[in-house]
Enzyme design. Structure first.
Site, PDB file in Angstrom:
ATOM      1  N   HIS A   4       5.932   4.420   6.181  1.00 51.71           N
ATOM      2  CA  HIS A   4       6.071   5.309   5.017  1.00 51.71           C
ATOM      3  C   HIS A   4       7.539   5.661   4.831  1.00 51.71           C
ATOM      4  O   HIS A   4       7.866   6.714   4.313  1.00 51.71           O
ATOM      5  CB  HIS A   4       5.246   6.584   5.190  1.00 51.71           C
ATOM      6  CG  HIS A   4       3.779   6.348   5.285  1.00 51.71           C
ATOM      7  ND1 HIS A   4       3.160   5.989   6.460  1.00 51.71           N
ATOM      8  CD2 HIS A   4       2.801   6.369   4.339  1.00 51.71           C
ATOM      9  CE1 HIS A   4       1.868   5.832   6.238  1.00 51.71           C
ATOM     10  NE2 HIS A   4       1.622   6.048   4.964  1.00 51.71           N
ATOM     11  N   GLU A  24      -2.212  -5.123  -3.336  1.00 50.73           N
ATOM     12  CA  GLU A  24      -0.900  -5.120  -3.978  1.00 50.73           C
ATOM     13  C   GLU A  24      -0.609  -6.413  -4.722  1.00 50.73           C
ATOM     14  O   GLU A  24      -0.037  -6.402  -5.810  1.00 50.73           O
ATOM     15  CB  GLU A  24       0.199  -4.840  -2.942  1.00 50.73           C
ATOM     16  CG  GLU A  24       0.246  -3.387  -2.453  1.00 50.73           C
ATOM     17  CD  GLU A  24      -0.855  -3.049  -1.465  1.00 50.73           C
ATOM     18  OE1 GLU A  24      -1.498  -3.975  -0.925  1.00 50.73           O
ATOM     19  OE2 GLU A  24      -1.090  -1.843  -1.219  1.00 50.73           O
TER      20      GLU A  24
END
Lengths: 371, 465
Positions: A162, A92
């Site tokens: 999530h 990321e």
């Protein structure tokens, strides 16, 4: 419920609103103003338009090449080629850092972080590079062409990693904008605005709505301005402020309250920083009450900022303490998700223990005595 | 149920509120779940999707024998031979990666050494700029000690890496520096006055007085503004290099970092990304032995930084960073490969931080004065290069003393002018956060201005408002 909604929609004076949501299975008529579309398809359409209208634009991230795990980048690589739409290694900070450098050379960059829960390795790049790029160089350089997309929020089975809503972390960073859409039509227009805004933008997409929310979305290239909130439902007794997926919950609250004779004004903030204080202030001056709701943990959430600002600006006009109905101060819990979520009966419970006047009034018939 | 519903949890919330809503809500959601096609239901769970992809990949892997009857496996990335031995790859090679150099410690050109020819003009500018850099460092350092500057960090000991790299590049090559590479700016024409303006954060500082000294940047000279964070510039450099690649530019990106920076995640992410994206970027590591007080023995157990390139599929070289001719030649060759072959290159330049980390540091607390002395005298990059240009008849004692007295004079003048200059106007505190100041910044600016008006004695008088 359908009858209620129909009545509500007729009464609304704001045509672009979340009231157009329908379940996928119940779509019947295609509006003249657009095609019924769910949120991921609206995002996908915006990305197609962005790449089509600017040859210096790029879309990349983990698994983006084949269409993305949420299908938001479907068809892009095939249409625009693998040099403009591509997979990146699973890193990321690399994705965002690469995006900053690419944007710094005058490109329009749409970087995808697969889940907002995984954005933190890129936090340094966002906070110390993207946000300060223009300022620290005295405007000699900027990476304003950068937009970071990331799905956020609860999804029913996402557990710790999530489900998170990390928007507040980014709202503490001067130099970036934070945008969260509530519906497909909004998502397309706000994403195109974010992509074309000359500042770096973190764009959180409510992943629960990717498939669930369906709305008529105009096919053309349109933009919805950033830093402009919208009154999506007018009312006179209380102001409700929220963003993204939480809007659906708040609309339900408005409907229920209406049955009790309580008139709710509902505002979608859309852009969290820099946020539209005026529209919220104007509304609270009218209603005298404010309830803010977000899925993120209540402590240090962006609701606290809104609350503080409105108390500063409207203290003498407030008829009740500003109230927040938010996520709890626990990590996002899998099997306990139904207990964690800032739902309407949280407000009811708060009223039982008498700790929350606004909610108490919101859900108590005697509220009408106060107005 | 025409209205959108968010979740099972919100559903359960609704259950407890209004009975007549309940009756309408539940069947609608059940209907939705049943109506979803299996493909959609599956794709809503990314984990199961990824498992499926992995299964597909594994099924395509073949096992067979190659032409030499050796058992090999086709695996993504190419054929992998089988072995019957339990053999672990060694953690290091038998010998350390050699270090390329052209000049010996005395500045004598080593016989048969390979290097890129440098013209007299370029060589003299290289030497002059190294001297200029050193004088600039010494004067700024002293100015800080006298309390005239808030902070400073010298480049002493690393002049050759700075200047020789700059000389081997073209002005179109884009620099993403760390903070010990002002020599590249100097080479490209940044004046001593411009350096001084930044260090004093005065009204002529391009950074508008917002950053500490030595955080230079110049759009005109393709030198991105320094940030103090370590290694964050490396992924930025890869993205910029990708832009050059897409534009088919005859240029590359060059980014610098230290031995300490090679421990950061951004270093590893950037190298991997650069290899995968085939980005024309030079990663130049100044391995100067020290990350503030941390020696490289506490930083990594690998043979320095050069060996890390191979792990990422990046061509790499180790160079004597105190040999200007070797640095020039290595960077020149690396640039050529990066652009013509569209690939990243890693250069590990072995050098030594002769100065303290910064003016906030006293390095004799953690390293010996003898060690500093040895690097500063025996392996001095300036004296080695001077010997070489003198042996070519391009330099003399007279040229040396002329240069030194001229630069010293210019430097003191630059310091005097920069120090005397006003600070940037207060409005610059609020501009450039965004392209246009949002309302909150306008409000905050008003408040600050009113506060100054009420208490002018409590605020610096050299900041105009």
């Amino acid at each position: 419920m359908a009858a209620l909604l129909g009545r509500l929609c007729r009464r609304s004076s704001f045509p672009v609103s979340g009231h157009g949501f329908r379940m996928l299975s119940t779509v019947e008529n295609v509006s003249e103003s657009g095609k019924p579309m769910n949120l991921y398809a609206a995002i996908n359409q915006a990305l197609h338009i962005a790449l089509e209208t600017d040859p210096r634009s790029y879309v990349f991230g983990e698994d983006v090449g084949f269409g993305g795990v949420f299908r938001c980048t479907t068809g892009l690589a095939e249409r625009f080629g693998k040099s403009r739409v591509f997979n990146t290694p699973l890193c990321e900070q690399g994705i965002v850092g690469f995006g900053i450098g690419l944007a710094a050379l005058g490109n329009r960059v749409i970087a995808e972080i697969q889940f907002a829960d995984y954005i933190f390795p890129a936090f340094d790049q966002i906070v110390n590079e993207a946000a300060k790029f223009r300022y620290r160089s005295g405007n000699q350089f900027n990476c304003g062409g950068l937009t970071i997309r990331a799905p956020y929020g609860a999804v029913g089975h996402g557990g710790h990693y999530h489900s998170q809503s990390p928007e507040a972390f980014f709202c503490h960073v001067p130099g970036i904008k934070v945008v969260i859409p509530r519906s497909p039509r909004e998502a397309k227009g706000l994403l195109l605005s974010s992509i074309r805004d000359p500042n770096p933008v973190v764009f959180f997409e409510p992943k629960w709505l990717y498939r669930q929310a369906v709305e008529d979305v105009p096919e053309d290239d349109y933009m919805i301005p950033l830093s402009e909130a919208e009154v999506i439902r007018e009312g006179s007794d209380i102001t409700l402020v929220g963003w993204g997926a939480q809007h659906a919950i708040m609309e339900q609250a408005c409907l229920d309250a209406e049955k009790e004779g309580i008139s709710c004004e509902l505002i979608d903030l859309k852009t969290l920083i820099p946020w539209d204080k005026e529209i919220v202030e104007t509304s609270v001056r009218k209603t005298g009450r404010l309830l803010i709701s977000h899925e993120a943990p209540i402590t240090g959430g962006f609701g606290a900022e809104i609350s503080a600002t409105i108390v500063e600006r409207c203290f003498l006009r407030l008829e009740a303490p500003v109230s927040r109905v938010c996520g709890l101060d626990t990590p996002f819990p899998l099997v306990f998700e139904p207990f964690y979520m800032p739902t309407k009966n949280k407000a009811s419970f708060a009223s039982d223990i008498g700790c929350n006047q606004v909610n108490c009034e919101l859900l108590t018939p005697s509220f009408s005595h106060h107005v | 149920m025409a209205h959108f519903l968010k979740s099972s949890s919100s559903k359960s919330a609704l259950l407890n509120i209004l009975k007549h809503n309940l009756a309408l809500v539940t069947p609608a959601r059940r209907h939705l779940r049943q109506s979803l096609p299996p493909s959609i239901r599956a794709s809503q769970n990314p984990i199961s999707r990824l498992c499926n992809t992995m299964a597909e990949k594994l099924s395509s892997i073949g096992f067979h024998e190659d032409a030499n009857n050796q058992e090999v496996m086709d695996f993504p990335g190419g054929k992998v031979a089988f072995t019957h031995e339990i053999h672990f790859i060694s953690e290091s090679s038998q010998e350390r990666v050699p270090c390329y150099r052209v000049l010996d410690d005395n500045g004598q050109q080593i016989t048969n050494s390979h290097f890129v020819q440098v013209s007299e003009e370029v060589a003299v500018k290289m030497y002059s700029d190294m001297v200029t850099l050193q004088i600039m460092d010494n004067i700024f350092y002293e100015a800080q000690r006298q309390g005239r500057l808030s902070f400073y960090a010298t480049t002493i000991g690393e002049e050759a890496i700075n200047i020789a790299s700059a000389a081997a590049l073209t002005p179109e090559d884009v620099i993403f520096p760390q903070y010990r590479e002002p020599g590249l700016l100097l080479w490209r024409g940044f004046t001593l006055q411009e350096f001084a303006n930044q260090c004093f954060g005065n009204k002529s500082d391009y950074g508008k007085g917002r950053q500490m000294p030595v955080h230079y940047g110049s759009n005109k000279l393709n030198y991105f503004t320094v940030s103090a964070t370590i290694a964050t510039q490396l992924p930025n450099a890869v993205g910029a290099a990708y832009s050059l690649k897409m534009d088919k530019k005859d240029a590359c990106v060059v980014t610098f970092f230290g031995d300490g920076g090679s421990s950061e995640g951004d270093f590893h992410g950037a190298l991997n990304l650069a290899a995968v994206m085939e980005a024309p970027v030079l990663f130049i590591c100044r391995n100067n032995g020290w990350a503030i007080s941390t020696p490289t023995s506490d930083q990594f157990r690998s043979d320095g930084v050069v060996v890390k390139g191979r792990a990422y599929g990046i061509r790499s070289i180790r160079v004597d960073g105190n040999d200007a001719l070797a640095m020039y030649s290595a960077v020149h060759a690396a640039r050529e490969m990066a652009i013509t072959e569209q690939r990243p290159i890693l250069i590990e330049a072995l050098t030594y931080r002769v100065g303290h980390h910064s003016t906030s540091d006293d390095s004799t607390r953690y390293r010996s004065a003898d060690e500093i002395e040895w690097w500063s005298k025996a392996r001095n990059p300036l004296s080695r290069f001077r010997t070489w240009i003198e042996s070519n008849g391009w330099w003399s004692d007279e040229a040396e003393s002329d240069l030194r007295s001229r630069i010293k004079k210019e430097m003191l003048e630059a310091l005097r002018v920069a120090e005397k200059s006003k600070k940037p106007n207060l409005k610059n505190m609020f501009s450039d956060v965004y392209d246009v100041p949002p309302p909150n910044l306008k409000e905050q600016e008003l408040v600050v201005r009113q506060t100054i008006k009420s208490h002018p004695q409590d605020y610096p008088s050299d900041v105009p408002f």
